[in-house]
Design a protein around this motif. Structure first.
Motif, PDB file in Angstrom:
ATOM      1  N   ILE A   3       0.842  -1.188   0.000  1.00  0.00           N
ATOM      2  CA  ILE A   3       0.000   0.000   0.000  1.00  0.00           C
ATOM      3  C   ILE A   3       0.877   1.238   0.000  1.00  0.00           C
ATOM      4  O   ILE A   3       1.813   1.334   0.779  1.00  0.00           O
ATOM      5  CB  ILE A   3      -0.921   0.026   1.225  1.00  0.00           C
ATOM      6  N   HIS A   4       0.584   2.166  -0.885  1.00  0.00           N
ATOM      7  CA  HIS A   4       1.257   3.455  -0.931  1.00  0.00           C
ATOM      8  C   HIS A   4       0.197   4.527  -0.773  1.00  0.00           C
ATOM      9  O   HIS A   4      -0.891   4.413  -1.321  1.00  0.00           O
ATOM     10  CB  HIS A   4       1.937   3.694  -2.282  1.00  0.00           C
ATOM     11  N   GLU A   5       0.526   5.585  -0.092  1.00  0.00           N
ATOM     12  CA  GLU A   5      -0.402   6.685   0.066  1.00  0.00           C
ATOM     13  C   GLU A   5       0.253   7.944  -0.438  1.00  0.00           C
ATOM     14  O   GLU A   5       1.331   8.314   0.005  1.00  0.00           O
ATOM     15  CB  GLU A   5      -0.760   6.848   1.550  1.00  0.00           C
ATOM     16  N   PRO A   8      -2.257  11.695   2.002  1.00  0.00           N
ATOM     17  CA  PRO A   8      -3.161  11.091   2.970  1.00  0.00           C
ATOM     18  C   PRO A   8      -4.274  12.045   3.372  1.00  0.00           C
ATOM     19  O   PRO A   8      -4.061  13.245   3.493  1.00  0.00           O
ATOM     20  CB  PRO A   8      -2.276  10.745   4.158  1.00  0.00           C
ATOM     21  N   LEU A 157      -9.343   5.379   1.103  1.00  0.00           N
ATOM     22  CA  LEU A 157      -8.327   6.417   0.911  1.00  0.00           C
ATOM     23  C   LEU A 157      -8.101   6.578  -0.587  1.00  0.00           C
ATOM     24  O   LEU A 157      -7.318   5.849  -1.192  1.00  0.00           O
ATOM     25  CB  LEU A 157      -7.019   6.025   1.614  1.00  0.00           C
ATOM     26  N   THR A 160      -4.655   6.411  -2.460  1.00  0.00           N
ATOM     27  CA  THR A 160      -3.834   5.253  -2.137  1.00  0.00           C
ATOM     28  C   THR A 160      -3.691   4.368  -3.362  1.00  0.00           C
ATOM     29  O   THR A 160      -4.617   4.212  -4.144  1.00  0.00           O
ATOM     30  CB  THR A 160      -4.505   4.444  -1.000  1.00  0.00           C
TER      31      THR A 160
END
Length: 193
Positions: A3-5, A8, A157, A160
């Motif tokens: 997972i990359h955000e 945010p 999100l 994301t």
């Protein structure tokens, strides 16, 4: 799962609900838990067992078997009157009837639990085989019980990135190059040059 955000969302603005109107993951159909009668179905399945154990401590074995069978029948009728699905209601009645039949046939109260014991053993053997084959069933079962699965992060999100990788439990051991490429790509796009 990796997972990359990017940007945010502050915590108070996050949607913490799992059942949003129009959520496609909710329209996928009933979960296995719902097909088994939900939490109430699990509760209903314990009542005849508790009644059998109590009756067996106080009454002769044939009477205890009859009381457990009558309890299963009463729960079957109760569930039908509540409008539950016939398949769920009859499944619990069938389980009690088979367990009571085994006890009546063998004459041993311990055999009331033999189906559960053998089912647990079979589940253990299948799970062990899936682990030895490096394809644990835990994720398959989780996705069946919680259809949103890992994609819920991306839905909650919006900035994301979610990448589902077939890497097993030790992702970096089995998919190091793929994970490294994804991280490099993400950092290349998001960090200032």
């Amino acid at each position: 799962m990796l997972i990359h955000e990017e940007d945010p969302i502050p915590a108070p603005e996050r949607d913490r609900g799992s059942a949003r109107p129009g959520d496609p993951s909710q329209a996928a159909g009933p979960t296995i838990l719902n097909q088994m009668g939900g939490v109430a179905g699990f509760a209903y399945s314990t009542v005849p067992v508790i009644v059998f154990v109590t009756a067996n401590a106080l009454l002769p074995l044939p009477v205890a078997v009859g009381v457990a069978g009558a309890t299963g029948l009463a729960l079957f009728v109760f569930r039908l009157l509540r409008g539950e699905r016939l398949v769920s209601a009859i499944g619990s009645l069938l389980g009690v009837a088979v367990a009571a039949g085994i006890v009546a046939w063998t004459g041993s109260a311990r055999d009331f639990f033999v189906i559960g014991i053998w089912a647990s053993l079979a589940g253990f053997v299948v799970t062990l085989a899936s682990v030895l084959a490096r394809r644990p069933l835990t994720g398959v079962i989780w996705n069946a019980l919680a259809p949103a699965g890992a994609t819920a992060f991306g839905e909650d999100l919006p900035h994301t990135e979610v990448h589902l990788l077939d890497g097993g439990h030790f992702l970096l051991e089995s998919s190091l190059d793929e994970v490294a490429d994804l991280i490099r790509d993400f950092l290349g796009r998001t960090l200032p040059a």
